[in-house]
Structures are given as structure tokens and as C-alpha cells.
Design a protein around this motif. Structure first.
Motif, mmCIF file in Angstrom:
data_model
loop_
_atom_site.group_PDB
_atom_site.id
_atom_site.type_symbol
_atom_site.label_atom_id
_atom_site.label_comp_id
_atom_site.label_asym_id
_atom_site.label_seq_id
_atom_site.Cartn_x
_atom_site.Cartn_y
_atom_site.Cartn_z
ATOM 1 N N LEU A 44 29.680 0.035 -83.576
ATOM 2 C CA LEU A 44 30.607 -0.196 -84.679
ATOM 3 C C LEU A 44 31.519 1.016 -84.882
ATOM 4 O O LEU A 44 32.733 0.870 -85.028
ATOM 5 N N VAL A 45 30.932 2.205 -84.880
ATOM 6 C CA VAL A 45 31.711 3.430 -85.061
ATOM 7 C C VAL A 45 32.779 3.530 -83.982
ATOM 8 O O VAL A 45 33.943 3.798 -84.264
ATOM 9 N N ARG A 46 32.371 3.295 -82.736
ATOM 10 C CA ARG A 46 33.314 3.401 -81.622
ATOM 11 C C ARG A 46 34.445 2.384 -81.775
ATOM 12 O O ARG A 46 35.619 2.723 -81.648
ATOM 13 N N LEU A 47 34.105 1.140 -82.064
ATOM 14 C CA LEU A 47 35.131 0.110 -82.184
ATOM 15 C C LEU A 47 36.095 0.420 -83.329
ATOM 16 O O LEU A 47 37.315 0.318 -83.161
ATOM 17 N N LEU A 48 35.568 0.801 -84.470
ATOM 18 C CA LEU A 48 36.438 1.124 -85.601
ATOM 19 C C LEU A 48 37.337 2.314 -85.285
ATOM 20 O O LEU A 48 38.531 2.303 -85.604
ATOM 21 N N ALA A 49 36.789 3.342 -84.662
ATOM 22 C CA ALA A 49 37.574 4.548 -84.362
ATOM 23 C C ALA A 49 38.716 4.246 -83.403
ATOM 24 O O ALA A 49 39.864 4.636 -83.651
ATOM 25 N N VAL A 50 38.424 3.551 -82.309
ATOM 26 C CA VAL A 50 39.492 3.284 -81.333
ATOM 27 C C VAL A 50 40.490 2.266 -81.879
ATOM 28 O O VAL A 50 41.696 2.384 -81.639
ATOM 29 N N HIS A 51 40.008 1.294 -82.622
ATOM 30 C CA HIS A 51 40.878 0.270 -83.228
ATOM 31 C C HIS A 51 41.885 0.931 -84.171
ATOM 32 O O HIS A 51 43.091 0.700 -84.068
ATOM 33 N N GLU A 52 41.389 1.750 -85.089
ATOM 34 C CA GLU A 52 42.272 2.369 -86.078
ATOM 35 C C GLU A 52 43.228 3.356 -85.424
ATOM 36 O O GLU A 52 44.395 3.430 -85.795
ATOM 37 N N SER A 53 42.754 4.115 -84.462
ATOM 38 C CA SER A 53 43.620 5.071 -83.772
ATOM 39 C C SER A 53 44.782 4.353 -83.078
ATOM 40 O O SER A 53 45.943 4.752 -83.203
ATOM 41 N N ALA A 54 44.468 3.289 -82.369
ATOM 42 C CA ALA A 54 45.514 2.538 -81.667
ATOM 43 C C ALA A 54 46.460 1.859 -82.660
ATOM 44 O O ALA A 54 47.673 1.803 -82.427
ATOM 45 N N GLU A 55 45.932 1.356 -83.763
ATOM 46 C CA GLU A 55 46.802 0.769 -84.793
ATOM 47 C C GLU A 55 47.773 1.812 -85.334
ATOM 48 O O GLU A 55 48.958 1.526 -85.521
#
Length: 186
Positions: A44-55
Motif C-alpha cells: 500500500l505504501v509503495r502504491l500510494l507513494a508512486v501514484h501520488e508522485s506521478a500525479e
């Protein structure tokens, strides 16, 4: 001859799919125990971090440009929500899944992240689809996925939420995070 148009996946489709995956991960983390809970939380941490960074690198700047002056609050509010989520996620990561307050804090984070996703889906994504051409949105999907590959895998609230901050600080933080990920797995 009947011609059917095939809808190619665009950046909004990618984001919507990830929102569903994030919601499912929150549920799996909440239901898991022990090592499985820890593994699910790291996912979850990984997905949220990469998702928000790319957004922050791609989607929010495109939305800001698309909506024009006078509507910046839509993007500004999403960036503020993301900053809050990064801080909370970072604190939760430091707290650890075994801490007695973890589940309550996870529930609060989940509520805030789902509200954030809902706000994006109601306000920002329709603006993107109505103001950005379908070909560009499809190209943005590829760029978004490439940005995720170079994104940090942990939240770094002090790095900032702007596209510039993510471009400047993202790659070195991503390298650091990936080394930590490898050490954790060994």
C-alpha cells in the motif's frame, strides 16, 4: 462495414484503476495479521507513494493548465490533501503495523485517501477529459507509468508536492527507497 471504436486506455483510466486497487489494499491491510499485514501495508505504501508522485509530476500540472485561471483551487486542494496523506502515511510507516494505534490511524488515513480519490474523480478527472484531447490523455498514460517507475516507493513529505520537487528529488529518493526495499527483502 461496421467500424467500432476501441477505447485505448488513457491516464484517467489508469488513475481510476489505481484508486480501486488502493481501496482494496486498505481493506486487505485492515483484515490481515502479522507478517501478512506488514507485507500488505508495504504494498500500500509503495502504491500510494508512486501514484501520488506521478500525479504531482504529470496529472495535476495538466489539470491546472486545462482548467485555466480562476479554478486553481481544484488542483490546490488535491495537492493539500496529498501533502496531508504523505505525512500521515509516513507517520504510520514509522509507527509500524504492530503498534496499538496502527489500525485506528489506518482507518482514518483510508477515509482521507478515499475522499481525496473521490474529489479527483468528481472534479479533476472530468476536467481533464473535457479539456485534453483523447490522444494526449493516452500518451499521458504511458508517461504516467514511466514516472511511476522512477518514483520513490515511500512518502517523503518534506520533498514537496510540486512537479519540480518530484522531478528534482524523486530519482535520488527512489534510488534510496529501492535500496531499502532490497535490504528489507533480504
Amino acid at each position: 462495414m461496421i467500424v467500432t471504436q476501441v477505447h485505448q486506455r488513457d491516464v484517467v483510466d489508469v488513475l481510476l484503476a489505481q484508486h480501486e486497487e488502493i481501496k482494496a489494499l486498505f481493506s486487505r491491510v485492515a483484515a490481515a495479521q502479522g507478517d501478512r499485514k506488514r507485507e500488505q501495508f508495504y504494498d500500500l505504501v509503495r502504491l500510494l507513494a508512486v501514484h501520488e508522485s506521478a500525479e504531482e509530476q504529470l496529472v495535476h500540472p495538466a489539470a491546472r493548465k486545462a482548467i485555466g485561471e480562476g479554478n486553481e483551487r481544484i488542483v490546490d486542494e488535491r495537492l493539500h490533501e496529498e501533502a496531508e496523506a504523505k505525512r500521515t502515511l509516513s507517520d504510520l510507516y514509522d509507527l509500524g503495523v504492530d503498534h496499538p494505534e496502527f489500525n485506528d490511524r489506518l482507518t482514518l488515513l483510508a477515509e482521507n485517501v478515499v475522499a481525496h480519490a473521490t474529489n479527483e474523480e468528481r472534479e479533476e478527472f472530468p476536467l481533464l477529459r473535457s479539456h485534453v484531447g483523447p490522444e494526449r490523455l493516452q500518451r499521458m498514460a504511458s508517461v504516467f507509468e514511466a514516472a511511476e517507475q522512477a518514483a520513490p516507493t515511500r512518502p517523503h513529505p518534506s520533498a514537496g508536492e510540486s512537479a519540480t520537487a518530484n522531478i528534482v528529488f524523486g530519482p535520488p529518493l527512489a534510488l534510496f527507497d529501492k535500496v531499502r526495499d532490497a535490504l528489507r527483502k533480504s
